[in-house]
Scaffold this active site. Structure first.
Site, mmCIF file in Angstrom:
data_model
loop_
_atom_site.group_PDB
_atom_site.id
_atom_site.type_symbol
_atom_site.label_atom_id
_atom_site.label_comp_id
_atom_site.label_asym_id
_atom_site.label_seq_id
_atom_site.Cartn_x
_atom_site.Cartn_y
_atom_site.Cartn_z
ATOM 1 N N CYS A 132 41.158 44.054 42.384
ATOM 2 C CA CYS A 132 41.910 44.782 43.414
ATOM 3 C C CYS A 132 43.283 45.159 42.890
ATOM 4 O O CYS A 132 43.781 44.601 41.929
ATOM 5 C CB CYS A 132 42.088 43.898 44.654
ATOM 6 S SG CYS A 132 40.565 43.308 45.352
ATOM 7 N N ASN A 167 45.144 40.524 46.228
ATOM 8 C CA ASN A 167 44.287 40.554 45.034
ATOM 9 C C ASN A 167 44.059 39.108 44.626
ATOM 10 O O ASN A 167 45.010 38.361 44.409
ATOM 11 C CB ASN A 167 44.953 41.318 43.878
ATOM 12 C CG ASN A 167 44.114 41.233 42.595
ATOM 13 O OD1 ASN A 167 42.889 41.132 42.665
ATOM 14 N ND2 ASN A 167 44.758 41.237 41.453
ATOM 15 N N GLY A 168 42.792 38.707 44.565
ATOM 16 C CA GLY A 168 42.472 37.327 44.172
ATOM 17 C C GLY A 168 41.313 36.816 45.008
ATOM 18 O O GLY A 168 40.640 37.582 45.709
ATOM 19 N N LYS A 176 26.525 45.137 20.303
ATOM 20 C CA LYS A 176 27.944 45.505 20.357
ATOM 21 C C LYS A 176 28.333 46.377 19.170
ATOM 22 O O LYS A 176 28.958 47.414 19.307
ATOM 23 C CB LYS A 176 28.833 44.248 20.355
ATOM 24 C CG LYS A 176 28.919 43.509 21.651
ATOM 25 C CD LYS A 176 29.776 44.170 22.689
ATOM 26 C CE LYS A 176 29.068 44.959 23.758
ATOM 27 N NZ LYS A 176 27.806 44.686 24.268
HETATM 28 C C1 AGP Z 1 26.098 46.843 27.177
HETATM 29 O O1 AGP Z 1 27.213 46.847 26.289
HETATM 30 C C2 AGP Z 1 25.636 48.228 27.473
HETATM 31 N N1 AGP Z 1 26.665 48.991 28.082
HETATM 32 C C3 AGP Z 1 24.318 48.273 28.214
HETATM 33 O O2 AGP Z 1 23.343 47.725 27.360
HETATM 34 C C4 AGP Z 1 24.256 47.512 29.555
HETATM 35 O O3 AGP Z 1 24.327 46.135 29.324
HETATM 36 C C5 AGP Z 1 22.902 47.834 30.207
HETATM 37 O O4 AGP Z 1 22.839 49.216 30.457
HETATM 38 C C6 AGP Z 1 22.690 47.065 31.517
HETATM 39 O O5 AGP Z 1 23.655 47.467 32.457
HETATM 40 P P1 AGP Z 1 23.810 46.579 33.784
HETATM 41 O O6 AGP Z 1 24.249 45.222 33.343
HETATM 42 O O7 AGP Z 1 24.830 47.291 34.601
HETATM 43 O O8 AGP Z 1 22.466 46.519 34.464
#
Ligand code: AGP
Length: 611
Positions: free
Chosen positions: A2, A101-102, A487
């Site tokens: 928030c 916020n919290g 990643k």
């Molecule tokens: C993760 O870094 C990605 N952006 C993607 O794999 C994401 O985790 C996946 O699309 C699932 O999204 P959600 O957790 O909103 O369901």
């Protein structure tokens, strides 16, 4: 999370409040509102679900005027996004308005107490208890009232308060949630973050925990929790607006990596057991926990990887079979699931089409469903029902590459494993206490782990031209390697692959040659020797190793790894939550060195709402 703003001065409050809320919109929100002190000491509230445009339209239709007010952009944590749950919240007579916020962890007990005193609640939020509590305790001086009320609140808050009996003063207070105040040329300002103030001043004061501030025509008066005056030297902001929205970080991804200690704490704290064996947050009864036959975890991307960590933890700690499926595969494989099985969907957004479809399929087949989600009121939480939803409190995740949401999803997996292990009797009381103590300490250890950032930046500057990176590990470290590989792929566009360390010799090792980089995660003490022998096979082929390992294991990696990143020692089952931090920083640093668009990688969306 928030955002709150407040203004008192000589100008009309509405433009100042709305501009401030715009500047905080980067924090993510699902509703917004303002309260303005009009003449004759009357507080007028306007609030609307959705984007700020909706609030602006409401203000055109139903304008308010006055030179003092507070405003709020809400990231829902308690109660779905709608007009009623939007802030500001007021007491019954509308004489006191509050933005917050919290998370107030004891809001239910306060709500019961204040209802018994005659308060009438209209929202599902934790915040509303603050407005009623201030009204109940009001003694003619809001500072004195706050000094009495705030010690009764458990949890985090950044508060803005206006009161019709004191139309010449604006109040605020903080505990854990950041709050900035400023005063310039007879105008007083408060906000959750610097961007909301930069249009008016660059000299700001950061309130400290348990402090209260009163802003009026004469300036700012700050006091501590005992009412003693406190003086703060104003801080001069050098940042530009874009940088300030990221809290001084170069990218949202880095900011969110650094927000992980807070996300861990906010996700665990409201679920800390008050009595041994008590898990009020878990929508699974003792008898259900003991009769469960299987758990199916279904998700996509990083959420799926959190589910794989969950498999290892739940099977080992709760001795329950766990299947983990990629959502887009699950619904088309005619899954075997029924009434005595728990289907768990994990999703940051709660809107991912593949996961939503799998959830619907599981419900259709009669399974008990549970959703772990970071967005209150999202489609998945509504379809599962709030009582079958476990929220992660990571706050809004702006960067496309998930970091703090993945972290809190994995934390929830471990909390689920511990709770089920306790209820099913597969964990001793002492082992449960040991694990819960470890969870309690994680935020501090995560903060310490973040110190590896510079080392990883240096390593990335040397490794940035790698074309192909392997991520290896055993057990939970293998599950973690899956997330690490995603990643690096996502943000640096380097081909990355996760492999069980013991599987390398069954083919993939053919790809190793001098110059290849293998990133190894070693946190599981019982698997150390096996992993070391796999890494010796790797280095024998000329590949180099970046090792992420526990401090107590680091010496064993000497002579094997080219670079060792040590993480603080903690329980084997909690170590992956620390080990993921250097892996996230590695991916981030590689992307920065390669000049990639870190927060918005090519071809990717933050929420994939199509199949
Ligand atoms: C993760 O870094 C990605 N952006 C993607 O794999 C994401 O985790 C996946 O699309 C699932 O999204 P959600 O957790 O909103 O369901």
């Amino acid at each position: 999370m928030c955002g709150i703003v407040g203004y008192i001065g000589k100008q009309p409050a509405v433009p100042v409040l709305m501009d401030g809320l715009e500047k905080l919109s980067y924090r993510g929100y699902d509703s917004a509102g303002i309260a303005v002190m009009e003449e004759h000491h009357h507080i007028n509230v306007r609030k609307a679900k959705g984007k700020l445009e909706n609030l602006r339209s409401l203000l055109v239709k139903s304008p308010v005027a006055g030179c003092m007010g507070i405003g709020h952009t809400r990231w829902a944590t308690h109660g779905e996004p709608n007009d009623l749950n939007a802030h500001p919240h007021t007491d019954v007579q509308g004489g006191i308005a509050v933005v917050h916020n919290g998370i107030i962890e004891n809001h239910e007990a306060l709500r019961r107490y204040l209802t018994a005193q005659g308060a009438v609640f209209v929202s599902q939020t934790d915040t509303e208890v603050i407005a009623h509590l201030l009204k109940y305790l009001y003694c003619g001086d809001m500072k004195e009232t706050l000094l009495k009320a705030l010690p009764m609140l458990e949890g985090s808050y950044a508060l803005g308060v206006i009161c019709d009996a004191e139309s010449d003063a604006l109040y605020c207070a903080r505990n854990d949630s950041p709050l900035v105040v400023a005063w310039e040329d007879g105008n007083g300002y408060l906000a959750s973050d610097i961007p909301a103030l930069l249009a008016h001043t660059r000299d700001v004061i950061f309130l400290e925990d348990k402090q209260i501030a009163r802003l009026d025509a004469n300036g700012i008066a700050v006091c501590d929790a005992y009412g003693n005056p406190c003086y703060h030297e104003p801080f001069h902001v050098e940042w530009d607006l874009d940088c300030a929205e990221k809290g001084g970080y170069a990218h949202y991804m880095l900011k969110e990596i650094h927000e992980q200690p807070e996300a861990l704490q906010k996700t665990y704290a409201p679920r800390r057991p008050h009595l041994p064996g008590e898990y009020r947050w878990l929508p699974v009864s003792l008898s259900e926990a003991q009769s469960l036959r299987k758990i199916s975890i279904v998700a996509c991307g990083s959420a799926y990887h959190a589910g794989v960590v969950g498999k290892y933890a739940i099977e080992r700690l709760a001795r329950l079979p766990v299947e983990v499926d990629i959502a887009s595969e699950y619904r088309y494989r005619d899954p075997v699931i029924g009434p005595q099985e728990l289907f768990v969907a994990i999703s940051q957004s709660g809107e991912t089409a593949d996961t939503l479809a799998a959830l619907r399929e599981a419900k259709r087949r009669g399974a008990r469903v549970l959703v772990i989600c970071n967005v209150v009121g999202s489609t998945m939480t509504r379809e599962a029902g709030e009582s079958n939803t476990l929220y992660t409190y990571a706050g809004p995740e702006i960067a496309v590459a998930s970091t703090k949401a993945y972290m809190t999803q994995t934390e929830m997996m471990l909390m689920l494993a511990i709770a089920l292990g306790d209820l099913r009797g597969t964990l001793s009381r002492s082992r449960v206490e040991e694990l819960l103590k470890g969870l309690e300490q994680l935020p501090v250890l995560a903060e310490k782990t973040l110190q590896a950032e510079e080392m990883l930046q240096r390593f990335a500057s040397l490794a940035s031209q790698k074309k192909h990176v392997f991520f290896v590990g055993r057990g939970m470290d293998y599950a973690l390697s899956m997330e690490a590989a995603l990643k690096l792929k996502e943000v640096s566009y380097i081909f990355s692959e996760a492999y069980a360390a013991g599987e390398l010799k069954h083919g993939p090792i053919a790809l190793l040659k001098p110059g290849r980089l293998v990133v190894a995660t070693i946190t599981q003490s019982g698997l150390l020797e096996k992993t070391l022998s796999n890494l010796r096979e790797v280095t024998a082929r000329g590949a180099s190793v970046l090792a992420i390992c526990r401090e107590s294991l680091a010496q064993k990696l000497e002579g094997i790894a080219q670079q060792i990143i040590a993480i603080p020692d903690t329980d084997d089952w909690l170590a992956p939550l620390l080990a993921v931090i250097p892996l996230q920083l590695f991916a981030y640093s590689m992307a920065v060195v390669r000049g990639c668009d870190v927060d918005k990688p090519r071809n990717l969306a933050k929420s994939v709402t199509v199949e």
